[in-house]
Design a protein around this motif. Sequence first.
Motif, PDB file in Angstrom:
ATOM      1  N   VAL A 255       0.875  -1.164   0.000  1.00 56.00           N
ATOM      2  CA  VAL A 255       0.000   0.000   0.000  1.00 56.00           C
ATOM      3  C   VAL A 255       0.920   1.223   0.000  1.00 56.00           C
ATOM      4  O   VAL A 255       1.763   1.373   0.889  1.00 56.00           O
ATOM      5  CB  VAL A 255      -0.915   0.016   1.231  1.00 56.00           C
TER       6      VAL A 255
ATOM      7  N   THR B 266      -2.485  -1.407   7.281  1.00 59.72           N
ATOM      8  CA  THR B 266      -3.620  -2.012   6.571  1.00 59.72           C
ATOM      9  C   THR B 266      -3.840  -3.442   7.045  1.00 59.72           C
ATOM     10  O   THR B 266      -4.975  -3.867   7.323  1.00 59.72           O
ATOM     11  CB  THR B 266      -3.381  -1.981   5.047  1.00 59.72           C
TER      12      THR B 266
ATOM     13  N   GLN C 264      -4.476   9.937   5.200  1.00 58.61           N
ATOM     14  CA  GLN C 264      -4.643   9.997   3.741  1.00 58.61           C
ATOM     15  C   GLN C 264      -5.057   8.632   3.201  1.00 58.61           C
ATOM     16  O   GLN C 264      -5.978   8.515   2.378  1.00 58.61           O
ATOM     17  CB  GLN C 264      -3.326  10.435   3.092  1.00 58.61           C
ATOM     18  N   MET C 265      -4.397   7.592   3.670  1.00 58.73           N
ATOM     19  CA  MET C 265      -4.705   6.237   3.234  1.00 58.73           C
ATOM     20  C   MET C 265      -6.146   5.853   3.581  1.00 58.73           C
ATOM     21  O   MET C 265      -6.884   5.310   2.751  1.00 58.73           O
ATOM     22  CB  MET C 265      -3.726   5.266   3.895  1.00 58.73           C
TER      23      MET C 265
ATOM     24  N   ASP D 280      -8.643   7.845   4.138  1.00 57.43           N
ATOM     25  CA  ASP D 280      -9.569   8.632   3.313  1.00 57.43           C
ATOM     26  C   ASP D 280      -9.644   8.053   1.903  1.00 57.43           C
ATOM     27  O   ASP D 280     -10.725   7.876   1.347  1.00 57.43           O
ATOM     28  CB  ASP D 280      -9.104  10.087   3.230  1.00 57.43           C
ATOM     29  N   ASP D 281      -8.487   7.752   1.325  1.00 57.80           N
ATOM     30  CA  ASP D 281      -8.453   7.278  -0.061  1.00 57.80           C
ATOM     31  C   ASP D 281      -9.073   5.890  -0.211  1.00 57.80           C
ATOM     32  O   ASP D 281      -9.728   5.612  -1.211  1.00 57.80           O
ATOM     33  CB  ASP D 281      -7.006   7.226  -0.576  1.00 57.80           C
ATOM     34  N   LEU D 282      -8.820   5.024   0.753  1.00 52.28           N
ATOM     35  CA  LEU D 282      -9.265   3.623   0.625  1.00 52.28           C
ATOM     36  C   LEU D 282     -10.589   3.354   1.336  1.00 52.28           C
ATOM     37  O   LEU D 282     -11.041   2.208   1.367  1.00 52.28           O
ATOM     38  CB  LEU D 282      -8.176   2.669   1.160  1.00 52.28           C
ATOM     39  N   ASN D 283     -11.216   4.413   1.884  1.00 49.21           N
ATOM     40  CA  ASN D 283     -12.485   4.230   2.602  1.00 49.21           C
ATOM     41  C   ASN D 283     -12.368   3.219   3.735  1.00 49.21           C
ATOM     42  O   ASN D 283     -13.324   2.499   4.052  1.00 49.21           O
ATOM     43  CB  ASN D 283     -13.598   3.793   1.631  1.00 49.21           C
ATOM     44  N   THR D 284     -11.207   3.165   4.345  1.00 52.13           N
ATOM     45  CA  THR D 284     -10.981   2.241   5.461  1.00 52.13           C
ATOM     46  C   THR D 284     -11.914   2.620   6.617  1.00 52.13           C
ATOM     47  O   THR D 284     -11.939   3.772   7.024  1.00 52.13           O
ATOM     48  CB  THR D 284      -9.504   2.346   5.920  1.00 52.13           C
ATOM     49  N   PRO D 285     -12.663   1.638   7.122  1.00 47.83           N
ATOM     50  CA  PRO D 285     -13.692   1.977   8.131  1.00 47.83           C
ATOM     51  C   PRO D 285     -13.108   2.085   9.544  1.00 47.83           C
ATOM     52  O   PRO D 285     -13.572   1.419  10.462  1.00 47.83           O
ATOM     53  CB  PRO D 285     -14.687   0.822   8.004  1.00 47.83           C
TER      54      PRO D 285
END
Lengths: 287, 287
Positions: free
Chosen positions: A109, A135, A161-162, A164-169
Amino acid sequence: MQILHRIQDVREAVKTARAENSGLKVGFVPTMGYLHKGHASLLEAAREQSDLVVLSIFVNPLQFGPNEDLSRYPRDQERDLAVARAAGTDIVFFPSVEEMYPQPTKTVVSVSEVTERLCGAARPGHFDGVATVVTKLFNIVQPDQAYFGLKDAQQIAVIQQMVDDLNTPVGIVPCPIVREEDGLAMSSRNVYLQPEERKQALVLSAALRMAEGLVQSDSGSLQAEELRQAVIDHIRQSPLADIDYADILAYPSLVPVTDLRSTPAFIIALAVKFGKTRLIDNIIIRK
Amino acid sequence: MQILHRIQDVREAVKTARAENSGLKVGFVPTMGYLHKGHASLLEAAREQSDLVVLSIFVNPLQFGPNEDLSRYPRDQERDLAVARAAGTDIVFFPSVEEMYPQPTKTVVSVSEVTERLCGAARPGHFDGVATVVTKLFNIVQPDQAYFGLKDAQQIAVIQQMVDDLNTPVGIVPCPIVREEDGLAMSSRNVYLQPEERKQALVLSAALRMAEGLVQSDSGSLQAEELRQAVIDHIRQSPLADIDYADILAYPSLVPVTDLRSTPAFIIALAVKFGKTRLIDNIIIRK
């Protein structure tokens, strides 16, 4: 406090807790161990805001460069568990390298732009290693919130940023830097410092306080480069200080800033070597 | 059937369903729309194995190269919804590009090695785009299982590798290729084919059947390169066929294979252009 070494066991422990309480809030503190008061403050914040507190201790090889301190990174499992217990941790996830990387990972990632400067420039591949392991840990623990210390301010910017970009919950909760009484930012790497290095390392927090004072007393003419130079001059008063970087950037975007008044928040970020030990420190100044 | 356009609405719909049934199995079928019987078979498999079936329809710009068919990729929302409804879909997630990428992504999920050959070599950046959007969709839907068609066999290998490496808590279910009665593998891109191209495109499945026959009747002397050459010769009988690649690789590792008997499974993978339309097809042969 449960001490678990296997991914599957952590998944099951969290799943079981969620099955018993459908509204369960899981707070997660990922660390590389050798816990200090900074880590304890993260665990305490997680404890306050969560029903289940999970701590991971994993010295992640992927975020160390070939000439970095992976093999000599300090470890003290017994003390770590005592700190975890005192802070009210429910689950400690303590995996081996083989458990986390049964094969060399083919998946990385990678976050661009916010990683271009500071430690991203000084430590190529470092933040790919951080983003990848975070991740993995998020996928294993599946927390609602994760707690990170602002000493690694760029790390927080990268992870936010990660996410936000990956929609990580997962909600990212930045926590204040914790310092020794004399001002030195808590770090697992402080243990490396020789007595004279430890003494001179105070120049980092002192330079940041001095810079904060300059900003506070500024009538509007202070430029970023001028401030940066004042910080560098201050640090250079310590003969053992070998500056890796001393930068002023907009926060959290970490893009260069020239006019300090043009940005709502900026960071003064330092990485300085004392002997073999590289320390970082920073201050974020908001308008 | 709920049709949702917002990430937040999908999260809430799945969360609500899980709150009502703590053992809920969520099956997910990510697609780029223009649904055909291949997609329908994925939805039907998901329906059979899950309590809640979620379909996403999103033509992902990130997986198209600059000279590819993003702008002319076929779309038919009304028919897609009819197919989804007929297959028993519960939730259709139909986001805009702005919803999925409110900012250009700075974070990329990148898988190496399994992406080196076939479409990974022919379409640089394609699988980074796939891995990144699939990560986003998994983070949004949080399914238990996700269903993918084996026509994109390399895509399945990439996603399985990613899931293994990142500990993604989603089971990957590969589903068989669905073909037209005359053998042409179902594809949204088949609609581009001119009548004569459509006719000659049959050479792909015919070449694969021929190759399968060669393997079945082989007494042990057949080499990969010999088989590959037979496939290429077969395809070249169609004058409109412009071969992008015709390769034989171990599956799912997608590394080169010379001795067919040395590997438990191998894939014969084809990408062939007919006019402007690039078609792929494959067969996986197991010992």
